[in-house]
Every structure is written in C-alpha cells, then in structure tokens.
Motif scaffolding. Sequence first.
Motif, short mmCIF file in Angstrom:
data_model
loop_
_atom_site.label_atom_id
_atom_site.label_comp_id
_atom_site.label_asym_id
_atom_site.label_seq_id
_atom_site.Cartn_x
_atom_site.Cartn_y
_atom_site.Cartn_z
N UNK A 1 0.81 -1.24 0.00
CA UNK A 1 0.00 0.00 0.00
C UNK A 1 0.83 1.27 0.00
N UNK A 2 1.91 1.32 0.78
CA UNK A 2 2.73 2.52 0.83
C UNK A 2 3.44 2.76 -0.50
N UNK A 3 4.04 1.67 -1.05
CA UNK A 3 4.73 1.81 -2.34
C UNK A 3 3.74 2.17 -3.44
N UNK A 4 2.53 1.61 -3.34
CA UNK A 4 1.50 1.91 -4.35
C UNK A 4 1.10 3.38 -4.29
N UNK A 5 0.91 3.90 -3.06
CA UNK A 5 0.50 5.31 -2.92
C UNK A 5 1.58 6.24 -3.46
N UNK A 6 2.83 5.93 -3.17
CA UNK A 6 3.92 6.76 -3.68
C UNK A 6 4.00 6.68 -5.20
N UNK A 7 3.79 5.43 -5.73
CA UNK A 7 3.81 5.27 -7.20
C UNK A 7 2.70 6.08 -7.86
N UNK A 8 1.49 6.05 -7.27
CA UNK A 8 0.37 6.79 -7.85
C UNK A 8 0.67 8.28 -7.91
N UNK A 9 1.29 8.78 -6.85
CA UNK A 9 1.62 10.20 -6.80
C UNK A 9 2.64 10.56 -7.87
N UNK A 10 3.70 9.76 -7.96
CA UNK A 10 4.75 10.03 -8.95
C UNK A 10 4.20 9.89 -10.36
N UNK A 11 3.35 8.84 -10.56
CA UNK A 11 2.79 8.60 -11.90
C UNK A 11 1.90 9.77 -12.33
N UNK A 12 1.07 10.26 -11.42
CA UNK A 12 0.19 11.38 -11.76
C UNK A 12 1.01 12.62 -12.11
N UNK A 13 2.06 12.89 -11.34
CA UNK A 13 2.92 14.04 -11.63
C UNK A 13 3.58 13.89 -13.00
N UNK A 14 4.08 12.67 -13.28
CA UNK A 14 4.76 12.44 -14.56
C UNK A 14 3.79 12.59 -15.72
N UNK A 15 2.57 12.10 -15.52
CA UNK A 15 1.59 12.20 -16.60
C UNK A 15 1.19 13.66 -16.83
N UNK A 16 1.01 14.40 -15.74
CA UNK A 16 0.64 15.82 -15.86
C UNK A 16 1.76 16.60 -16.54
N UNK A 17 3.01 16.29 -16.17
CA UNK A 17 4.14 16.99 -16.79
C UNK A 17 4.22 16.66 -18.27
N UNK A 18 3.91 15.44 -18.61
CA UNK A 18 3.95 15.04 -20.01
C UNK A 18 2.90 15.77 -20.82
N UNK A 19 1.70 15.92 -20.23
CA UNK A 19 0.64 16.64 -20.94
C UNK A 19 0.98 18.12 -21.10
N UNK A 20 1.59 18.72 -20.06
CA UNK A 20 1.96 20.13 -20.12
C UNK A 20 3.02 20.35 -21.18
N UNK A 21 3.99 19.46 -21.26
CA UNK A 21 5.05 19.58 -22.28
C UNK A 21 4.45 19.48 -23.67
N UNK A 22 3.52 18.60 -23.85
CA UNK A 22 2.89 18.44 -25.17
C UNK A 22 2.10 19.68 -25.55
N UNK A 23 1.43 20.34 -24.56
CA UNK A 23 0.65 21.56 -24.85
C UNK A 23 1.58 22.70 -25.24
N UNK A 24 2.69 22.87 -24.55
CA UNK A 24 3.64 23.95 -24.87
C UNK A 24 4.21 23.75 -26.26
N UNK A 25 4.57 22.57 -26.58
CA UNK A 25 5.15 22.30 -27.91
C UNK A 25 4.12 22.55 -29.01
N UNK A 26 2.86 22.30 -28.71
CA UNK A 26 1.82 22.49 -29.72
C UNK A 26 1.58 23.98 -29.96
N UNK A 27 1.63 24.82 -28.91
CA UNK A 27 1.36 26.25 -29.05
C UNK A 27 2.56 27.04 -29.56
#
Length: 279
Positions: free
Chosen positions: A62-88
């Motif tokens: 559970x602890x490793x899963x919670x940490x993974x979810x947090x890191x994964x969400x941050x990585x996914x959000x950063x990936x989406x933000x990078x894609x938006x900047x490159x598009x504009x």
Amino acid sequence: MPGTLKNYYEILGVPRSATTDQIRTAYRKLLLKFHPDKNVGDTYFEEWSKKINEAFEVLKDPEARAEYDLVYDDARAASKQTATVNKNDPGNTPPVETTHPLSIDATIQKLAPVYVSAKQAYIKSARNVEAIENRLKMKRMNAAIHFLLGGVMILAILVWVALTNKNLFQAVSSPDPPVADRATIIPLPALVKREATMAGNQTGFETVDLWLKVVTTKAYFFEQPEGAVLDDKFLSKGNKVHAIKKAGNYYFSVFQSAVNNSYKIEGWVKAADVEILAQ
C-alpha cells in the motif's frame, strides 16, 4: 522520469481502483501464462515476466503503491503540459516519436493473447511431430526385433533338423566307403567256433579265440599261410576281425559285416598287420 514511467495497472490488466486481492489474482493469472519456465529461451516471455513481477512488487504494498500513484500522476501531468507547450509554440520542432510509452505497453498487452495463441499452437504442432517421429521409431524398432527373432527361429530350426538328421546328412555328403571299411564285427556263432576247434585238432593248427585290430593301411586275406591273396580281399586300418586259428605268423580270421550280412571274408592274415585286442 517524466513521460517514461510504466503504467503498472495496465501491465497487470487491472483498474486503478483495484483492491490488493484483485491485484494478486491478476498477477497469478498473468504469471501462469508468461512464466519463462514454460517457454525456455523465449525472450518475449522473459521480458513480460519481469514486467509483471516489477508491477506486482510495487502495487502489492500500500505505501509503495501510494507513492507510485503520486509520482505517476505528476509524470503524466508533466507530459501533458510539455505536449501543450510544444503544440502552441510554432518554433518548437515536434519530437520524432510522439507515441507515449504507456500506449506501447497497452499495444503489446493487446497483442499478447495473439502471440500466446500462436506460440501454443507452435508448441502443440512440435509435440505432434515429435509424437509421430516416436511412433515411427517404435515401428522401425519393432520391425527390426521381429526380423531378428525370425532369423534366430530359422537358425534354431536348421540346427534342430541338422542334429536330428545327422546320419542322413553324413550319408549324403560323403561317398560310401567299401563295405569292409565301414563294417563292424559281430560275434561268430558257436558252431563256427566248434568247427574251427575240430579242424585245429585234426590238422595240428593252434586253436585261438582272439579279436584282432588292423594296424596297417591294408590287411590282405590269404588262402593259406604264405599263399595267394584271396581275390584282393582286405580290411582297412581300424577294422576288427575274429581269429580262430593260428599257424606261424598267420591268423585264420573271419570278418562279418554288421552293415551287410551277406558280406563276409574268411582267410589268413599276417600277424604283422594286426594287433591282439585285450580280452
């Protein structure tokens, strides 16, 4: 690493809201299908087995899963933000490979059942071919054994026939020797002995009752001691005669064939051509 973090939920094929028991159940099913021991030497199964173990080690805790979810969400959000900047920004050159690693994992997972089915069909075909080859090998081995047993049986029959018909084979394979060469001595009737005794008493010859064996190549029969040969009559070496009279160095002997009762020789033989057999 933003943008390259693996989606462990996709690898195990469970939703993000899955319980620990659901995650463990999915892990066991996938491990049975992709275990490398069932497909030795197949790198595809080895790689997927590693991914499944890696995802389970994180999500089961559970602890490793919670940490993974947090890191994964941050990585996914950063990936989406990078894609938006490159598009504009028209001045930014889009990356050559725009496919997200997560979509690659999803594609592989979709294709996995097809690959597994093809792999299992190949393994089944290989086993069928091996079974056919084993059956052919057994048939060839059985044929060789039957051929060998047949040869042994024929040889045994030939040996048995040879042993049971030994005399017949000898008669066919060797020419008939002279009657005197293959005859055996039969005892003289008592009447002949009595006549010989009477004749010996009348003429002065010494009466004997001896068995003699021919020791020379040929032992000739004579009409009288030191007389003429009886029509070239003789016995070969090894034959036996019955002596009933003796005069000097000659024995009056009688030869009676046991093979041919009509063959009989009477006459004098030299003592030098025979030897006295033990009585």
